[in-house]
Write an enzyme that holds these catalytic residues in place. Structure first.
Site, PDB file in Angstrom:
ATOM      1  N   LYS A   1      53.422 -15.273  54.598  1.00  9.06           N
ATOM      2  CA  LYS A   1      52.732 -16.257  55.413  1.00  9.06           C
ATOM      3  C   LYS A   1      52.125 -15.638  56.668  1.00  9.06           C
ATOM      4  CE  LYS A   1      53.279 -19.547  52.578  1.00  9.06           C
ATOM      5  NZ  LYS A   1      52.111 -19.972  51.778  1.00  9.06           N
TER       6      LYS A   1
ATOM      7  N   ASN B   1      46.309 -23.880  48.501  1.00  2.00           N
ATOM      8  CA  ASN B   1      47.588 -24.584  48.546  1.00  2.00           C
ATOM      9  C   ASN B   1      48.686 -23.873  47.750  1.00  2.00           C
ATOM     10  OD1 ASN B   1      49.418 -27.151  48.556  1.00  2.00           O
ATOM     11  ND2 ASN B   1      49.041 -26.760  46.387  1.00  2.00           N
TER      12      ASN B   1
ATOM     13  N   VAL C   1      41.150 -26.946  45.065  1.00  2.00           N
ATOM     14  CA  VAL C   1      42.542 -26.974  45.525  1.00  2.00           C
ATOM     15  C   VAL C   1      43.366 -26.142  44.548  1.00  2.00           C
ATOM     16  CG1 VAL C   1      44.525 -28.384  46.159  1.00  2.00           C
ATOM     17  CG2 VAL C   1      42.212 -29.325  46.410  1.00  2.00           C
TER      18      VAL C   1
ATOM     19  N   ASP D   1      45.531 -18.376  36.637  1.00  2.00           N
ATOM     20  CA  ASP D   1      46.442 -17.544  37.414  1.00  2.00           C
ATOM     21  C   ASP D   1      45.651 -16.926  38.558  1.00  2.00           C
ATOM     22  OD1 ASP D   1      48.211 -15.744  38.479  1.00  2.00           O
ATOM     23  OD2 ASP D   1      48.525 -14.605  36.625  1.00  2.00           O
TER      24      ASP D   1
ATOM     25  N   TYR E   1      58.739 -14.390  51.424  1.00  2.55           N
ATOM     26  CA  TYR E   1      58.001 -15.548  51.850  1.00  2.55           C
ATOM     27  C   TYR E   1      57.505 -15.443  53.283  1.00  2.55           C
ATOM     28  CZ  TYR E   1      56.834 -20.454  52.418  1.00  2.55           C
ATOM     29  OH  TYR E   1      56.184 -21.612  52.654  1.00  2.55           O
TER      30      TYR E   1
ATOM     31  N   LYS F   1      38.065 -14.526  48.392  1.00  2.48           N
ATOM     32  CA  LYS F   1      36.972 -13.589  48.097  1.00  2.48           C
ATOM     33  C   LYS F   1      35.957 -14.221  47.156  1.00  2.48           C
ATOM     34  CE  LYS F   1      36.093  -9.082  45.922  1.00  2.48           C
ATOM     35  NZ  LYS F   1      36.722  -7.902  45.261  1.00  2.48           N
TER      36      LYS F   1
END
Length: 241
Positions: A141, A91, A11, A64, A137, A125
């Site tokens: 998405k 997430n 996650v 990161d 933003y 990947k």
């Protein structure tokens, strides 16, 4: 529902907010969970919390995801510890400043695209390769949707499935941390609210725990296979359809 015992799950952005809720749900179900986050204090906090209840079943690391080497190293560490990788939940994400294209600063655009798209690309990947080994933003998405469809198409026959949850407004995530780097455009936030009226945290806000349940649901490989390439709306019908 397939057993989640010892399922190996990553996650991203998993040390707080929605990511932590998802990770906690999988840990409670007996899965092995690895979370990464850019916040060292949040990583330290969940490490202390989970060490008492899920020792040996989790990895919590500062990473990161916009750095390819860091993303690969994190995935490699998960496969090395758990011996496999079954599921990646992308997430991690940040917000822009609610500026329209005419006044969006390129540094904001680059930062949002770097986390929301490039970070997702790099983690996916690394995760796809690990699995194959056995082991501004709005634009960002939409790019995620395209990457999801592409991944679903190319890897579905290899048992790797890709699904997007189109999650509605949540009031207790860490995504607003981005505002510390770039203050929101209050006027344009007002325009956004006018275009999408009716938000009420008590009635239209999506609980983190409910989103986590969707992730648990799609951990069932048969269910994930049936929904491969799909976009699933989880928004309490806000904005109203």
């Amino acid at each position: 529902m397939a057993s989640l015992e010892n399922l190996a799950v990553i996650v991203t952005g998993g040390a707080g907010g929605l990511g932590k809720a998802i990770a906690t749900a999988f840990l409670a179900a007996g899965s092995q969970v690895a979370v990464c986050d850019v916040s060292a204090p949040r990583i330290a906090e969940v490490t202390t919390e989970w060490e008492a209840s899920h020792s040996g079943k989790f990895i919590a690391a500062t990473a990161d995801i916009t750095d390819e080497a860091a993303s690969q190293a994190f995935v490699d560490s998960v496969v090395a510890k758990f011996g496999k990788l079954d599921m990646l939940i992308n997430n991690a994400g940040i917000m822009d400043s609610f500026d329209p294209i005419g006044t969006t600063d390129k540094t904001v655009w680059d930062r949002v695209m770097n986390v929301n798209v490039t970070g997702l690309f790099l983690m996916t990947k690394a995760a796809v390769n690990g699995t194959m080994a056995g082991a501004a933003y709005t634009a960002s998405k939409h790019a995620v949707l395209g990457l999801t469809k592409n991944t679903a198409g190319f890897y579905g026959d290899k048992g790797i499935y890709s699904i997007v949850l189109l999650v509605g407004a949540m009031t207790n995530t860490n995504i607003v941390d981005a505002f510390a780097l770039s203050a929101p455009n209050q006027a344009n936030m007002g325009v956004s609210h006018q275009l999408n009226p009716g938000f009420n945290p008590a009635t239209t806000g999506v609980p983190l725990e409910d989103v986590a349940k969707y992730c648990i649901f799609y951990a069932d490989r048969n269910v994930a296979h049936a929904s491969n390439g799909s976009t699933i709306t989880v928004n309490k019908n806000w904005p109203v359809a």
